[in-house]
Scaffold this motif. Structure first.
Motif, mmCIF file in Angstrom:
data_model
loop_
_atom_site.group_PDB
_atom_site.id
_atom_site.type_symbol
_atom_site.label_atom_id
_atom_site.label_comp_id
_atom_site.label_asym_id
_atom_site.label_seq_id
_atom_site.Cartn_x
_atom_site.Cartn_y
_atom_site.Cartn_z
ATOM 1 N N HIS A 167 10.152 -3.319 16.712
ATOM 2 C CA HIS A 167 9.772 -2.281 15.753
ATOM 3 C C HIS A 167 10.665 -1.066 16.014
ATOM 4 N N LEU B 91 5.866 -5.881 22.756
ATOM 5 C CA LEU B 91 5.573 -6.004 21.318
ATOM 6 C C LEU B 91 4.811 -7.292 21.015
ATOM 7 N N GLU C 253 -2.793 -8.514 20.613
ATOM 8 C CA GLU C 253 -3.991 -7.655 20.517
ATOM 9 C C GLU C 253 -4.528 -7.623 19.081
ATOM 10 N N LYS C 254 -3.595 -7.609 18.108
ATOM 11 C CA LYS C 254 -4.034 -7.569 16.709
ATOM 12 C C LYS C 254 -4.746 -8.876 16.333
ATOM 13 N N TYR D 50 7.166 -8.477 14.107
ATOM 14 C CA TYR D 50 8.546 -7.948 14.098
ATOM 15 C C TYR D 50 9.437 -8.796 14.999
ATOM 16 N N TYR E 44 -3.980 2.504 15.453
ATOM 17 C CA TYR E 44 -3.154 1.294 15.394
ATOM 18 C C TYR E 44 -3.747 0.305 14.390
ATOM 19 N N ALA E 45 -2.888 -0.629 13.954
ATOM 20 C CA ALA E 45 -3.354 -1.663 13.023
ATOM 21 C C ALA E 45 -4.516 -2.451 13.621
ATOM 22 N N LEU F 212 -2.433 -2.856 8.260
ATOM 23 C CA LEU F 212 -1.238 -2.234 8.843
ATOM 24 C C LEU F 212 -1.545 -0.828 9.317
ATOM 25 N N ARG F 213 -0.739 -0.361 10.256
ATOM 26 C CA ARG F 213 -0.843 1.050 10.584
ATOM 27 C C ARG F 213 -0.226 1.889 9.477
ATOM 28 N N GLY F 214 0.910 1.427 8.918
ATOM 29 C CA GLY F 214 1.566 2.156 7.842
ATOM 30 C C GLY F 214 2.784 2.919 8.319
ATOM 31 N N TRP G 211 0.852 -1.195 0.000
ATOM 32 C CA TRP G 211 0.000 0.000 0.000
ATOM 33 C C TRP G 211 0.879 1.233 0.000
ATOM 34 N N HIS H 291 -2.398 -5.020 0.824
ATOM 35 C CA HIS H 291 -1.974 -4.314 2.034
ATOM 36 C C HIS H 291 -2.863 -3.079 2.160
ATOM 37 N N ASP I 30 9.787 1.335 18.655
ATOM 38 C CA ASP I 30 9.317 0.820 19.931
ATOM 39 C C ASP I 30 10.079 -0.445 20.258
ATOM 40 N N TYR J 179 1.304 -6.570 21.926
ATOM 41 C CA TYR J 179 0.616 -5.789 20.890
ATOM 42 C C TYR J 179 0.224 -6.687 19.705
HETATM 43 P P1 FAD Z 1 0.949 -1.429 14.741
HETATM 44 O O1 FAD Z 1 0.925 -2.858 15.086
HETATM 45 O O2 FAD Z 1 -0.287 -0.634 14.941
HETATM 46 O O3 FAD Z 1 2.143 -0.762 15.548
HETATM 47 C C1 FAD Z 1 2.520 0.591 15.332
HETATM 48 C C2 FAD Z 1 3.347 1.093 16.500
HETATM 49 O O4 FAD Z 1 2.511 1.229 17.641
HETATM 50 C C3 FAD Z 1 4.475 0.152 16.891
HETATM 51 O O5 FAD Z 1 5.560 0.928 17.336
HETATM 52 C C4 FAD Z 1 3.858 -0.654 18.034
HETATM 53 O O6 FAD Z 1 4.834 -1.142 18.922
HETATM 54 C C5 FAD Z 1 2.963 0.387 18.687
HETATM 55 N N1 FAD Z 1 1.755 -0.183 19.301
HETATM 56 C C6 FAD Z 1 0.946 -1.145 18.795
HETATM 57 N N2 FAD Z 1 -0.082 -1.392 19.626
HETATM 58 C C7 FAD Z 1 0.067 -0.550 20.680
HETATM 59 C C8 FAD Z 1 -0.675 -0.320 21.874
HETATM 60 N N3 FAD Z 1 -1.758 -1.019 22.179
HETATM 61 N N4 FAD Z 1 -0.220 0.632 22.747
HETATM 62 C C9 FAD Z 1 0.900 1.368 22.485
HETATM 63 N N5 FAD Z 1 1.647 1.175 21.361
HETATM 64 C C10 FAD Z 1 1.250 0.236 20.467
HETATM 65 N N6 FAD Z 1 4.012 0.019 5.342
HETATM 66 C C11 FAD Z 1 3.348 0.673 4.346
HETATM 67 O O7 FAD Z 1 3.232 1.897 4.393
HETATM 68 N N7 FAD Z 1 2.805 -0.015 3.296
HETATM 69 C C12 FAD Z 1 2.878 -1.377 3.207
HETATM 70 O O8 FAD Z 1 2.369 -1.972 2.269
HETATM 71 C C13 FAD Z 1 3.568 -2.090 4.237
HETATM 72 N N8 FAD Z 1 3.673 -3.446 4.220
HETATM 73 C C14 FAD Z 1 4.276 -4.101 5.263
HETATM 74 C C15 FAD Z 1 4.324 -5.508 5.261
HETATM 75 C C16 FAD Z 1 4.929 -6.186 6.308
HETATM 76 C C17 FAD Z 1 4.948 -7.689 6.298
HETATM 77 C C18 FAD Z 1 5.534 -5.467 7.377
HETATM 78 C C19 FAD Z 1 6.216 -6.210 8.487
HETATM 79 C C20 FAD Z 1 5.493 -4.086 7.385
HETATM 80 C C21 FAD Z 1 4.866 -3.384 6.343
HETATM 81 N N9 FAD Z 1 4.778 -1.996 6.331
HETATM 82 C C22 FAD Z 1 4.133 -1.329 5.314
HETATM 83 C C23 FAD Z 1 5.436 -1.203 7.388
HETATM 84 C C24 FAD Z 1 4.499 -0.920 8.574
HETATM 85 O O9 FAD Z 1 3.390 -0.183 8.135
HETATM 86 C C25 FAD Z 1 5.306 -0.153 9.607
HETATM 87 O O10 FAD Z 1 6.277 -0.979 10.187
HETATM 88 C C26 FAD Z 1 4.506 0.570 10.669
HETATM 89 O O11 FAD Z 1 5.400 1.443 11.336
HETATM 90 C C27 FAD Z 1 3.857 -0.324 11.715
HETATM 91 O O12 FAD Z 1 2.762 -0.952 11.205
HETATM 92 P P2 FAD Z 1 1.965 -2.081 12.061
HETATM 93 O O13 FAD Z 1 0.859 -2.521 11.226
HETATM 94 O O14 FAD Z 1 2.909 -3.075 12.567
HETATM 95 O O15 FAD Z 1 1.406 -1.159 13.255
#
Ligand code: FAD
Length: 319
Positions: free
Chosen positions: A160, A170, A176-177, A156, A133-134, A113-115, A55, A84, A163, A173
């Motif tokens: 991450h 982690l 939770e997803k 991860y 958050y994702a 994803l969060r992005g 994405w 994505h 974090d 988290y």
């Molecule tokens: P989350 O799981 O929401 O985490 C985001 C941050 O918040 C992390 O630092 C986490 O530790 C923290 N967090 C989570 N839950 C909580 C909570 N309850 N309380 C406090 N903190 C919390 N990016 C793009 O832009 N486009 C893509 O297509 C893309 N594809 C990807 C594919 C894969 C397989 C991977 C591993 C990553 C991809 N990414 C992509 C990168 C990703 O979007 C980033 O790593 C982003 O920073 C985190 O996304 P996440 O979905 O893991 O977020």
């Protein structure tokens, strides 16, 4: 078909491991056409279980390119496609549009994803009325579409970058997803199999039982290998550094040695019993992913291909 259903078909210990390919969206029309040709060729050579399309974390036109590519991949090329979807710059109305387009094109899998932060921005902030958050996106997709989509989330093994201090947190988290409705995990790239295996143990000990799919990044040039490892803040084992540094000026030798290193790593992952599927970050390149699969003995045999052709023509599905 959902990715989890495909994985389940290959779950027995004796089953041949399977694989999938990630592609990103090119910025030019010619680049998009070249990518379609490449996806088509790679499908014909290897029969991946699914492909996924990244994405463009910018919203607006950039995101439109992702949904266009998903629709063509799924409904024109006939590949099982995972879209994505990120929350970056995405008000709920745009998330709705993207999900609806995926739904209409027959896509049944979303990686939620969060992005990353948008280009030119270091910090991630939610848009007004958007998700933080994702896990919020996972919950929303489940509420809105029930079981229509298989939903994956990112994992991860080495933390991450935003974090990184508390690994237990982690894993919490991640749980939770999954509790919000995700049914598979695709991981960030890594080069250290031992770290990955330890992380799988921690994830399972935390009560997460959905399939874990390791993300494998082929090594194509020395500069790209170093840049990506630094960007993702991952460990590079001494063996990788020593062997690749010694040949760093010869791209072809880097690719040969890099492939051998990754083949050993993948074999260790498959032997660990935690995974039976490899997800290859193609970076829209053909040669290195196919070399890895060939050396692992995972490319289909002539018999696999003819059995599949009888079973699935004229519509394409993987073996
Ligand atoms: P989350 O799981 O929401 O985490 C985001 C941050 O918040 C992390 O630092 C986490 O530790 C923290 N967090 C989570 N839950 C909580 C909570 N309850 N309380 C406090 N903190 C919390 N990016 C793009 O832009 N486009 C893509 O297509 C893309 N594809 C990807 C594919 C894969 C397989 C991977 C591993 C990553 C991809 N990414 C992509 C990168 C990703 O979007 C980033 O790593 C982003 O920073 C985190 O996304 P996440 O979905 O893991 O977020």
């Amino acid at each position: 078909m959902k990715i989890t259903d495909k994985l389940e078909k290959h779950q027995e210990k004796s089953a041949k491991p399977t694989f999938s390919f990630e592609y990103f969206v090119p910025k030019t029309t010619q680049g998009v056409q070249n990518l379609y040709d490449r996806m088509d060729r790679m499908y014909e050579t290897s029969f991946p279980q699914f492909v996924d399309i990244t994405w463009n974390a910018g919203g607006g036109m950039l995101s439109q390119l992702s949904t266009d590519l998903v629709a063509t991949s799924q409904s024109v090329l006939g590949l099982e496609t995972c879209m994505h979807l990120t929350c970056t710059n995405m008000p709920v109305s745009e998330i709705d549009d993207a999900l609806q387009r995926a739904y209409e094109s027959g896509c049944e899998n979303i990686l939620a994803l969060r992005g990353d932060p948008p280009l030119n921005s270091k910090e991630w902030t939610p848009v007004e009325g958007g998700f933080r958050y994702a896990k919020d996106l996972v919950k929303y997709i489940r509420e809105k579409y029930g079981d229509h989509f298989g939903i994956g989330v990112a994992g991860y093994p080495e933390g991450h970058p935003e974090d990184n201090d508390d690994r237990d947190k982690l894993v919490e988290y991640l749980k939770e997803k999954v509790d919000a409705g995700a049914d598979f995990i695709i991981t960030q790239m890594f080069y250290n199999a031992d770290i990955f295996i330890k992380w799988c143990e921690a994830v399972r000990a935390a009560g997460v039982s959905v399939p874990i799919i390791p993300g494998i990044m082929p090594i194509t040039t020395y500069a790209a290998f170093l840049r990506r490892a630094q960007w993702c803040e991952i460990n590079v084992p001494d063996e990788f550094m020593k062997k690749l540094d010694a040949v760093k000026d010869n791209d072809q030798t880097v690719r040969e040695i890099g492939t051998d290193l990754l083949v050993s790593m993948c074999q260790k992952l498959l032997d660990s019993g935690f995974v039976n599927h490899l997800h290859i970050y193609t970076m829209n390149l053909e040669k290195a992913p196919i070399m890895i699969l060939e050396r692992l003995g995972l490319l289909p045999t002539d018999k696999d291909v003819s059995d599949a052709a009888v079973a699935v023509l004229p519509w394409r599905k993987s073996l």
